[in-house]
Write a protein that holds these residues in place. Structure first.
Motif, PDB file in Angstrom:
ATOM      1  N   GLU A 321     -81.149 -81.796  67.870  1.00  0.00           N
ATOM      2  CA  GLU A 321     -81.685 -81.068  66.714  1.00  0.00           C
ATOM      3  C   GLU A 321     -80.837 -81.370  65.475  1.00  0.00           C
ATOM      4  O   GLU A 321     -79.639 -81.078  65.442  1.00  0.00           O
ATOM      5  CB  GLU A 321     -81.677 -79.570  67.013  1.00  0.00           C
ATOM      6  CG  GLU A 321     -82.207 -78.701  65.897  1.00  0.00           C
ATOM      7  CD  GLU A 321     -82.086 -77.224  66.223  1.00  0.00           C
ATOM      8  OE1 GLU A 321     -82.642 -76.416  65.456  1.00  0.00           O
ATOM      9  OE2 GLU A 321     -81.433 -76.879  67.232  1.00  0.00           O
ATOM     10  N   ASN A 322     -81.448 -81.969  64.480  1.00  0.00           N
ATOM     11  CA  ASN A 322     -80.761 -82.265  63.223  1.00  0.00           C
ATOM     12  C   ASN A 322     -80.606 -80.962  62.445  1.00  0.00           C
ATOM     13  O   ASN A 322     -81.577 -80.395  61.956  1.00  0.00           O
ATOM     14  CB  ASN A 322     -81.568 -83.282  62.414  1.00  0.00           C
ATOM     15  CG  ASN A 322     -80.829 -83.767  61.177  1.00  0.00           C
ATOM     16  OD1 ASN A 322     -80.050 -83.035  60.575  1.00  0.00           O
ATOM     17  ND2 ASN A 322     -81.088 -85.004  60.785  1.00  0.00           N
ATOM     18  N   VAL A 323     -79.363 -80.477  62.353  1.00  0.00           N
ATOM     19  CA  VAL A 323     -79.133 -79.179  61.716  1.00  0.00           C
ATOM     20  C   VAL A 323     -78.663 -79.310  60.271  1.00  0.00           C
ATOM     21  O   VAL A 323     -78.438 -78.299  59.599  1.00  0.00           O
ATOM     22  CB  VAL A 323     -78.133 -78.331  62.529  1.00  0.00           C
ATOM     23  CG1 VAL A 323     -78.730 -77.958  63.871  1.00  0.00           C
ATOM     24  CG2 VAL A 323     -76.811 -79.058  62.722  1.00  0.00           C
ATOM     25  N   GLY A 324     -78.512 -80.551  59.781  1.00  0.00           N
ATOM     26  CA  GLY A 324     -78.191 -80.711  58.372  1.00  0.00           C
ATOM     27  C   GLY A 324     -77.093 -81.730  58.122  1.00  0.00           C
ATOM     28  O   GLY A 324     -76.449 -82.227  59.047  1.00  0.00           O
ATOM     29  N   THR A 325     -76.896 -82.029  56.834  1.00  0.00           N
ATOM     30  CA  THR A 325     -75.884 -82.995  56.412  1.00  0.00           C
ATOM     31  C   THR A 325     -74.930 -82.333  55.429  1.00  0.00           C
ATOM     32  O   THR A 325     -75.357 -81.636  54.502  1.00  0.00           O
ATOM     33  CB  THR A 325     -76.543 -84.221  55.755  1.00  0.00           C
ATOM     34  OG1 THR A 325     -77.421 -84.844  56.704  1.00  0.00           O
ATOM     35  CG2 THR A 325     -75.503 -85.233  55.314  1.00  0.00           C
ATOM     36  N   PHE A 326     -73.637 -82.529  55.645  1.00  0.00           N
ATOM     37  CA  PHE A 326     -72.605 -81.963  54.774  1.00  0.00           C
ATOM     38  C   PHE A 326     -71.541 -83.031  54.547  1.00  0.00           C
ATOM     39  O   PHE A 326     -71.029 -83.626  55.499  1.00  0.00           O
ATOM     40  CB  PHE A 326     -71.988 -80.722  55.428  1.00  0.00           C
ATOM     41  CG  PHE A 326     -70.912 -80.067  54.610  1.00  0.00           C
ATOM     42  CD1 PHE A 326     -71.241 -79.322  53.482  1.00  0.00           C
ATOM     43  CD2 PHE A 326     -69.577 -80.194  54.959  1.00  0.00           C
ATOM     44  CE1 PHE A 326     -70.255 -78.716  52.724  1.00  0.00           C
ATOM     45  CE2 PHE A 326     -68.587 -79.592  54.205  1.00  0.00           C
ATOM     46  CZ  PHE A 326     -68.926 -78.844  53.081  1.00  0.00           C
ATOM     47  N   ASN A 327     -71.229 -83.294  53.264  1.00  0.00           N
ATOM     48  CA  ASN A 327     -70.250 -84.333  52.916  1.00  0.00           C
ATOM     49  C   ASN A 327     -70.602 -85.677  53.566  1.00  0.00           C
ATOM     50  O   ASN A 327     -69.743 -86.371  54.119  1.00  0.00           O
ATOM     51  CB  ASN A 327     -68.834 -83.913  53.328  1.00  0.00           C
ATOM     52  CG  ASN A 327     -68.255 -82.869  52.389  1.00  0.00           C
ATOM     53  OD1 ASN A 327     -68.777 -82.644  51.292  1.00  0.00           O
ATOM     54  ND2 ASN A 327     -67.187 -82.214  52.822  1.00  0.00           N
ATOM     55  N   ASN A 328     -71.889 -86.003  53.514  1.00  0.00           N
ATOM     56  CA  ASN A 328     -72.403 -87.266  54.056  1.00  0.00           C
ATOM     57  C   ASN A 328     -72.252 -87.384  55.574  1.00  0.00           C
ATOM     58  O   ASN A 328     -72.333 -88.478  56.132  1.00  0.00           O
ATOM     59  CB  ASN A 328     -71.726 -88.467  53.382  1.00  0.00           C
ATOM     60  CG  ASN A 328     -72.081 -88.562  51.909  1.00  0.00           C
ATOM     61  OD1 ASN A 328     -73.232 -88.334  51.528  1.00  0.00           O
ATOM     62  ND2 ASN A 328     -71.093 -88.882  51.078  1.00  0.00           N
TER      63      ASN A 328
END
Length: 367
Positions: A321-328
């Protein structure tokens, strides 16, 4: 056996429910809908679980046994016991020496096996079961029940005699069944749940029940991995289809850019490997092929609506599950990967993995 015949069989039984989680509550609601005045015993180690359920109900015909020694009292009274799938029925059977011990899977298959597509495997069964339900639903009425978190008994009272069921079956549930689904799918087999079964042989033996009681009018789809083939050491009476064997007379496999279905030696390209999809990984492409094979077995030949459903399916929570991107940095939640094989599949699917966070409890398997 019909539902009415089953209800007649248990009408005069002294009934107990052991384990009052999701399935235990479902069993109680089903029983109470047919036997409003019948006394029912609840055996649940956590006292608050049962008491909270009955807190706002004016219910007199129950007895609740709870606490550390919850199985020690009153057990001789009961001769028909429903057990939750996470509780090993062999370990509680000495406490109920006069009882027949069943679970929802056994009763449901006794009633509806001829309309059930059963799905089992160590990993992947929830994704496949969900997609089977969504794709079949484009063509006919179908319900998803079982280990996915939807108790089978929740669907019994609304059954119309025609509906299909996709039943996700764990080894715990299969351990007690004495009738197999009309169509059975074994996705894969890896070492797992030894804390429940004790040995890999006992785990495999439970899984065999998904096809052990099939007839010549039933169907079995099994994968080509070594562990899956090991459990086929008994005669398979049903119509056997395989995944991943290119020379098969019946089954499905991937060859180059094609997903090929074969029945009685006749080959048919039913999809392309570059089909549009949101779920990642080669293993999910294999899962899609298995789903398409089941659709063909039940007589669905125009797969366009099914492929459109697959295209839009985002996957299930906790499974890549892709839960998001933070600082690339993109974060994936794959916490359902509770064995090494599924964790490795996830890493291969995502690629360029820099950090892995691993935890959990000991399930008795080799790492």
């Amino acid at each position: 056996m019909t539902l009415n015949e089953y209800l007649e069989q248990i009408a005069n039984k002294n009934i107990a429910i052991v384990g009052f989680g999701l399935e235990g509550k479902s069993t109680y609601n089903f029983l109470r809908s047919h036997f409003p005045d019948k006394h029912i015993a609840i055996f649940e180690i956590k006292e608050e679980v049962a008491k909270n359920f009955f807190e706002d109900k004016k219910e007199e015909n129950i007895t609740i046994y709870s606490g550390e020694n919850y199985l020690d009292d009153g057990k001789e009274k009961y001769n028909y016991v429903f057990v939750a799938p996470g509780i090993n029925y062999r370990k509680i059977s000495p406490y109920f020496p006069n009882a027949e011990i069943v679970n929802q899977a056994k009763v449901f298959l006794d009633l509806f096996a001829d309309r059930v597509i059963g799905v089992t495997g160590t990993k992947g069964k929830s994704t496949i079961s969900t997609l089977l339900k969504l794709t079949i639903n484009e063509y006919q009425d179908v319900e998803l029940v079982g280990n996915i978190g939807i108790p089978a008994f929740d669907s019994i009272n609304s059954d119309d005699g025609k509906r299909l069921y996709v039943f996700e079956l764990s080894s715990h549930q299969l351990d007690q069944v004495t009738r197999s689904p009309h169509i059975a799918l074994i996705v894969n087999l890896h070492e797992d749940h030894l804390e429940y079964h004790g040995t890999i042989e006992a785990y495999h033996n439970a899984k065999k029940n998904i096809y052990r009681y099939q007839t010549k009018n039933d169907y079995l789809l099994i994968s080509n991995d070594e562990n899956s083939k090991k459990i086929l050491n008994e005669n398979v009476i049903s119509n056997l289809y395989t995944y991943g064997i290119k020379g098969t007379e019946r089954g499905i496999f991937i060859e180059g850019e094609d997903i090929i279905f074969v029945d009685k030696g006749k080959r048919e390209v039913i999809a392309k490997t570059n089909l549009e999809r949101k779920i990642l990984g080669d293993f999910n492409l294999e899962n899609i092929a298995r789903i398409l094979c089941i659709l063909k077995i039940i007589g669905i030949n125009d797969l366009r609506k099914a492929l459109n459903v697959i295209k839009e399916f985002p996957g299930l929570p906790h499974r890549l599950e892709n839960v998001g991107t933070f600082n690339n940095i993109t974060f994936f939640n794959d916490s359902i990967s509770t064995i090494p094989e599924s964790a490795m599949n996830a890493i291969n699917a995502v690629k360029n993995v820099g950090t892995i966070i691993i935890g959990g409890y000991d399930k008795g398997v080799s790492y």
